[in-house]
Design an enzyme around this catalytic site. Structure first.
Site, PDB file in Angstrom:
ATOM      1  N   HIS A 288      14.185 -32.480   8.509  1.00  0.00           N
ATOM      2  CA  HIS A 288      13.921 -31.147   9.044  1.00  0.00           C
ATOM      3  C   HIS A 288      12.799 -31.213  10.073  1.00  0.00           C
ATOM      4  O   HIS A 288      11.858 -32.010   9.939  1.00  0.00           O
ATOM      5  CB  HIS A 288      13.542 -30.197   7.904  1.00  0.00           C
ATOM      6  CG  HIS A 288      13.395 -28.773   8.318  1.00  0.00           C
ATOM      7  ND1 HIS A 288      14.381 -28.081   8.994  1.00  0.00           N
ATOM      8  CD2 HIS A 288      12.364 -27.893   8.166  1.00  0.00           C
ATOM      9  CE1 HIS A 288      13.967 -26.838   9.230  1.00  0.00           C
ATOM     10  NE2 HIS A 288      12.744 -26.702   8.735  1.00  0.00           N
TER      11      HIS A 288
ATOM     12  N   CYS B  60      17.409 -27.276  13.690  1.00  0.00           N
ATOM     13  CA  CYS B  60      15.955 -27.211  13.571  1.00  0.00           C
ATOM     14  C   CYS B  60      15.275 -27.972  14.704  1.00  0.00           C
ATOM     15  O   CYS B  60      14.202 -27.597  15.178  1.00  0.00           O
ATOM     16  CB  CYS B  60      15.525 -27.754  12.224  1.00  0.00           C
ATOM     17  SG  CYS B  60      16.074 -29.461  11.899  1.00  0.00           S
TER      18      CYS B  60
ATOM     19  N   ASN C 109       7.862 -22.570  10.723  1.00  0.00           N
ATOM     20  CA  ASN C 109       9.225 -22.959  10.384  1.00  0.00           C
ATOM     21  C   ASN C 109      10.206 -22.068  11.142  1.00  0.00           C
ATOM     22  O   ASN C 109       9.805 -21.147  11.859  1.00  0.00           O
ATOM     23  CB  ASN C 109       9.447 -22.855   8.873  1.00  0.00           C
ATOM     24  CG  ASN C 109      10.566 -23.739   8.372  1.00  0.00           C
ATOM     25  OD1 ASN C 109      11.341 -24.304   9.150  1.00  0.00           O
ATOM     26  ND2 ASN C 109      10.682 -23.867   7.057  1.00  0.00           N
TER      27      ASN C 109
ATOM     28  N   GLN D 234      16.980 -19.890  12.329  1.00  0.00           N
ATOM     29  CA  GLN D 234      18.102 -20.701  12.780  1.00  0.00           C
ATOM     30  C   GLN D 234      19.382 -20.405  12.009  1.00  0.00           C
ATOM     31  O   GLN D 234      20.470 -20.834  12.413  1.00  0.00           O
ATOM     32  CB  GLN D 234      17.769 -22.182  12.654  1.00  0.00           C
ATOM     33  CG  GLN D 234      17.671 -22.681  11.219  1.00  0.00           C
ATOM     34  CD  GLN D 234      17.207 -24.112  11.127  1.00  0.00           C
ATOM     35  OE1 GLN D 234      16.022 -24.401  11.301  1.00  0.00           O
ATOM     36  NE2 GLN D 234      18.135 -25.029  10.851  1.00  0.00           N
TER      37      GLN D 234
END
Length: 349
Positions: free
Chosen positions: A291, A152, A313, A146
Site C-alpha cells: 500500500h 493507491c 491515506n 480511492q
C-alpha cells in the site's frame, strides 16, 4: 497485551466458526438479546456506509464477519494499547479479503539499481524541528477516497506532487489521479491493478505535467485515456524529476519530510491498519509492502512520548483520524514500522 498478526487471524477464525455453528441451530430457537443488538448495530453500520448485499445469504455471511470484527475490536480496545480500533467501512471484511482489496502497490526492478533516481538532495539537512505537519503549511489537499480501485500508488504520487507544487508556487491545487490511472499504463503502472510511485513521477515528467482533479475527475475504475481532457491545464503542476530516499533509514526519511511531503510504501494489510481508528499505531504489521500513502509530518505523542509519523491515506475520512494515521517512528527495525522506510521517494520541482 499486544496481539501478533497470526494470533489475530486465529481469533477471528475461531469467532467466525463459533458464530456459524451457533447460527446453524434450529430456527425455532429465538435469537438472543445480544445477537439482536448486534444485528441492529450491523444495520446501522450498513446505512452509514451505504452497504448493500446481493441476497440474504451474503448478508448473513457479512454479518458473521462484522460480528467477529466487532468482538475483536472491543477486546483489543480493552487492552491498553497506544492505538484503538473501530468498525469502519472495512468492518464486514475478513483480513484476508481486506489485504487482497488494498494490494495496489507494485515493486520495480529499477528501484533496486537506482537507474532513474537522481540522488538524495537532503542528505546534509540539519535543521530538523521537533515536530512538523504540512497541513498547517497549506501543502496538503483534503483526504480523498480511492474506493475499490487498487490505485493507491496514484494517490500517493499525486499528493506528493500537490505538496511540492504548493511549496514551489504557493498554490494548493487538487490534481488528477484518474489521469494516471487512464494514461500511465505502459510500464509497472496498470491503473486499478496496481502501480509504483516512481513510475508515476516518471510519467508526469514525460507527460509535461498533470492536469487538475476538476478537469479530469476521479472515477474509481480503469478507463481509456482522454488526451483532450488531460491536456486542459496540464501546466497546473509540473515536476523535473524525482529522488529516492536512502533505503531503510528513518533518519533520511525524516530529513526529506522536513522539506516536503514524501510518498512512502507500507505493509497496510494488518488488522491494525484495516480497523485503525486513532492513536499511534505500534507493531502488528510486517514488511510486505502492498500500500502507498503520503508522509506529511511527524511528532511526539503528548501522553507517553511515543514518536510518530503523520500519514495521509486515501481511504476517505471515515477511516482512521479523519483519513490520517499516526505510526510509531524510530523503531528498532531498520525498515521502520510496517516498512515505511523501505520505499520512499519525492518529486523535484
Amino acid at each position: 497485551m499486544a496481539f501478533s498478526q497470526s494470533e489475530v487471524v486465529v481469533f477471528f477464525r475461531l469467532a467466525l466458526l463459533a458464530f456459524l455453528l451457533a447460527d446453524s441451530a434450529p430456527r425455532a430457537t429465538a435469537r438472543s438479546p445480544a445477537d439482536m443488538l448486534m444485528r441492529e448495530r450491523h444495520g446501522r453500520w450498513m446505512t452509514r456506509h451505504g452497504r448493500t448485499y446481493t441476497d440474504a445469504a451474503e448478508k448473513e455471511r457479512r454479518f458473521a464477519t462484522f460480528k467477529a470484527n466487532v468482538e475483536f475490536i472491543e477486546m483489543f480496545n480493552a487492552g491498553g494499547h497506544k492505538y484503538w480500533l473501530g468498525a469502519n467501512q472495512f468492518a464486514d471484511l475478513t483480513n484476508e479479503e481486506f489485504r487482497a482489496m488494498i494490494d495496489g502497490l507494485r515493486s520495480s526492478d529499477s528501484r533496486a539499481v537506482g537507474s532513474k533516481s537522481n540522488g538524495f538532495r537532503y542528505e546534509h539537512v540539519t535543521a530538523v524541528p521537533a515536530s512538523l505537519d504540512w497541513r498547517t503549511k497549506g501543502a496538503v489537499t483534503p483526504v480523498k477516497d480511492q474506493g475499490s480501485c487498487g490505485c493507491c500508488w496514484a494517490f500517493s504520487a499525486v499528493a506528493a506532487v500537490e505538496g511540492i507544487t504548493k511549496i514551489r508556487t504557493g498554490k494548493l491545487i487538487s490534481l488528477s489521479e484518474q489521469e494516471l490511472v487512464d494514461c500511465d499504463t505502459e510500464g509497472e503502472d496498470q491503473g486499478c491493478d496496481g502501480g509504483y510511485m516512481d513510475d508515476a513521477f516518471e510519467f508526469i515528467v514525460k507527460n509535461g505535467g498533470l492536469t487538475t482533479e476538476a478537469n479530469y475527475p476521479y472515477q474509481g475504475t480503469n478507463g481509456t485515456c482522454d488526451a483532450k481532457m488531460a491536456a486542459r491545464s496540464r501546466a497546473a503542476a509540473t515536476i523535473t524529476g524525482y529522488e529516492d530516499v536512502p533505503v531503510n533509514s528513518e533518519a533520511a526519511l525524516l530529513k526529506a519530510v522536513t522539506q516536503q511531503p514524501v510518498s512512502v510504501a507500507v505493509d497496510g494489510g494488518s488488522i491494525g491498519f484495516q480497523l485503525y481508528a486513532g492513536g499511534v499505531l505500534t507493531g502488528g504489521c510486517g514488511t510486505e509492502l502492498d500500500h502507498a500513502v503520503l508522509a506529511i509530518g511527524y511528532g511526539t505523542d503528548g501522553g507517553d512520548g511515543t514518536k510518530y509519523w503523520l500519514i495521509k491515506n486515501s481511504w476517505g475520512e471515515m477511516w482512521g483520524e479523519k483519513g490520517y494515521m499516526r505510526m510509531e517512528r524510530d523503531v528498532e527495525a531498520k525498515e521502520g514500522l510496517c516498512g515505511i522506510a523501505m520505499m520512499a521517494s519525492y518529486p523535484n520541482a
